[in-house]
Design a protein around this motif. Sequence first.
Motif, short mmCIF file in Angstrom:
data_model
loop_
_atom_site.label_atom_id
_atom_site.label_comp_id
_atom_site.label_asym_id
_atom_site.label_seq_id
_atom_site.Cartn_x
_atom_site.Cartn_y
_atom_site.Cartn_z
N LYS A 121 10.72 -22.60 9.17
CA LYS A 121 12.05 -22.06 9.45
C LYS A 121 12.30 -20.72 8.75
CE LYS A 121 13.06 -25.89 11.64
NZ LYS A 121 13.09 -25.90 13.13
N ARG A 122 11.47 -20.38 7.80
CA ARG A 122 11.71 -19.22 6.94
C ARG A 122 10.41 -18.41 6.83
NH1 ARG A 122 11.23 -18.56 1.28
NH2 ARG A 122 12.77 -17.15 0.33
N ILE A 123 10.54 -17.09 6.94
CA ILE A 123 9.37 -16.22 6.90
C ILE A 123 9.47 -15.27 5.70
CG2 ILE A 123 8.10 -14.38 8.10
CD1 ILE A 123 7.86 -17.13 9.45
N ILE A 124 8.36 -15.14 4.96
CA ILE A 124 8.28 -14.13 3.91
C ILE A 124 7.10 -13.21 4.19
CG2 ILE A 124 9.40 -15.54 2.12
CD1 ILE A 124 6.59 -16.15 1.00
N ALA A 125 7.16 -12.01 3.65
CA ALA A 125 6.08 -11.05 3.83
C ALA A 125 6.08 -10.07 2.67
CB ALA A 125 6.24 -10.30 5.15
N GLU A 126 4.92 -9.40 2.50
CA GLU A 126 4.81 -8.29 1.56
C GLU A 126 4.62 -7.03 2.39
OE1 GLU A 126 1.06 -7.99 3.17
OE2 GLU A 126 2.03 -9.87 2.57
N THR A 127 4.95 -5.88 1.83
CA THR A 127 4.67 -4.64 2.55
C THR A 127 4.47 -3.50 1.58
OG1 THR A 127 5.32 -3.33 4.49
CG2 THR A 127 7.06 -3.84 2.88
N GLY A 128 3.62 -2.54 1.96
CA GLY A 128 3.38 -1.35 1.16
C GLY A 128 4.02 -0.15 1.81
N ALA A 129 3.41 0.31 2.90
CA ALA A 129 3.96 1.45 3.64
C ALA A 129 5.21 1.07 4.41
CB ALA A 129 2.90 2.00 4.59
N GLY A 130 5.47 -0.21 4.53
CA GLY A 130 6.67 -0.66 5.24
C GLY A 130 6.42 -1.05 6.67
N GLN A 131 5.27 -0.68 7.24
CA GLN A 131 5.02 -0.98 8.64
C GLN A 131 4.87 -2.48 8.89
OE1 GLN A 131 5.95 2.40 9.97
NE2 GLN A 131 5.00 1.07 11.47
N HIS A 132 4.20 -3.19 7.96
CA HIS A 132 4.09 -4.64 8.12
C HIS A 132 5.45 -5.29 7.93
CE1 HIS A 132 2.75 -8.72 7.96
NE2 HIS A 132 3.09 -8.86 6.69
N GLY A 133 6.24 -4.78 6.99
CA GLY A 133 7.58 -5.31 6.80
C GLY A 133 8.44 -5.13 8.03
N VAL A 134 8.37 -3.96 8.63
CA VAL A 134 9.13 -3.69 9.86
C VAL A 134 8.65 -4.61 10.98
CG1 VAL A 134 9.55 -1.98 11.67
CG2 VAL A 134 9.72 -1.32 9.28
N ALA A 135 7.33 -4.76 11.11
CA ALA A 135 6.78 -5.61 12.16
C ALA A 135 7.19 -7.07 11.96
CB ALA A 135 5.26 -5.48 12.20
N THR A 136 7.21 -7.52 10.71
CA THR A 136 7.64 -8.89 10.42
C THR A 136 9.13 -9.07 10.72
OG1 THR A 136 5.96 -9.12 8.69
CG2 THR A 136 7.78 -10.68 8.65
N ALA A 137 9.95 -8.12 10.27
CA ALA A 137 11.38 -8.19 10.54
C ALA A 137 11.66 -8.17 12.04
CB ALA A 137 12.09 -7.02 9.85
N THR A 138 10.85 -7.42 12.76
CA THR A 138 11.02 -7.30 14.21
C THR A 138 10.78 -8.63 14.91
OG1 THR A 138 10.36 -4.97 14.20
CG2 THR A 138 10.11 -6.16 16.28
#
Length: 408
Positions: A121-138
């Motif tokens: 039910k809940r997703i966590i992620a790490e990001t450096g440049a932010g692209q993976h964070g944006v993709a996860t949030a998307t």
Amino acid sequence: MMTIETLEPATIQQALFQNPDEHGYYGSFGGAYIPEMLQRNVAELRAAYLEIMDEPSFKQEFNQLLKDYVGRPTPLFYAERLSKELNSNIYLKREDLCHTGAHKINNTIGQILLAIRLGKKRIIAETGAGQHGVATATVCALKGMECIVYMGEKDIERQAPNVARMKLLGAKVIPATSGSKTLKDATNEAIRDWINNPIDTHYIIGSVVGPHPYPDMVARFQSVISKEIKEQLLEKTGSENPTHVVACVGGGSNAAGAFYHYLDELDVQLVAVEAAGHGIYSGMSAATTQLGKPGVLHGSKSLVMQTKDGQVVEPHSISAGLDYPGIGPLHANLFKSGRGVFLSATDEEALEAAFHLSKIEGIIPALETAHALSALKNLELTPKDVVVVCLSGRGDKDLATYMKAMGL
């Protein structure tokens, strides 16, 4: 440096580089070195991921989203002016044209579908440049899932546009304030969160790092890149195989995707380009294969930049996505075996390559990608060579760095 030609023929014939063994090892690298609290999660994922990924309903939804949401297949662009300069044939695999601006979305779509089927039910992620964070949030916004993204405090400052995008998409961005305040530290925080929330949370790791099965799983989701390259090259040149595939490597997800279907095609040279920062031996570098030794980082055994007593050395790169003191076990094995050629580019060389591509092809690349582009000048290319460069992301997120370099 050992190259594929230096391996004994029997070794080459026996070596299969694409998939890890049953314990998650690529040669001597990989495995799962995790706290007891995470054993259940990782075992659950390991037992289910291949079966779920092989389900017809999963394949149908995954492929449909790649087509209609991500915009795949991404173009394979013949860079005419760059090709003339290098007296060769240079193709750019345009992952920068994916929805969200980088290859990262291929993996996050796969993992969100996997997490839903596992009842998370809940997703966590790490990001450096932010692209993976944006993709996860998307993808969390797409599927209505709670999203927490950990990001180094330093990276939050230098990647402000992507932080804003994540928040706009409904994600909570939590700064990592320890260590170098970059990708390594964000990963540490994400793992701590997962330990504290082992039942309802899925951790979407963004690269081919972490405990087994993550390196294999991420590589499989990203393998759509090399699958398309094969199809597109066949149409354009009459052959599925280029002479070279070039990609930047931090943890190594875009490289894993670009290399995947060529790993056991020994006539294709795989070229991975790391971040040399201020210089490999300057003390401010992220060239792991040159500086690292075998060790355990973030759940797997790989090459790690570390002191004699095993303390992780803080990395440096102008590109947040390559600012990591390790490398995925798949790539560590490619380096150790000689199957891959590992080069590096400094901050200045990456900036120069980014400005050059922008001016001669009208494409502004991400700083990560610019490292791969920089290495082209170091390859001994001929007019018959066909070189594919994975253009892993677009340069919007790095505009502030580019402006500073231009004195604006």
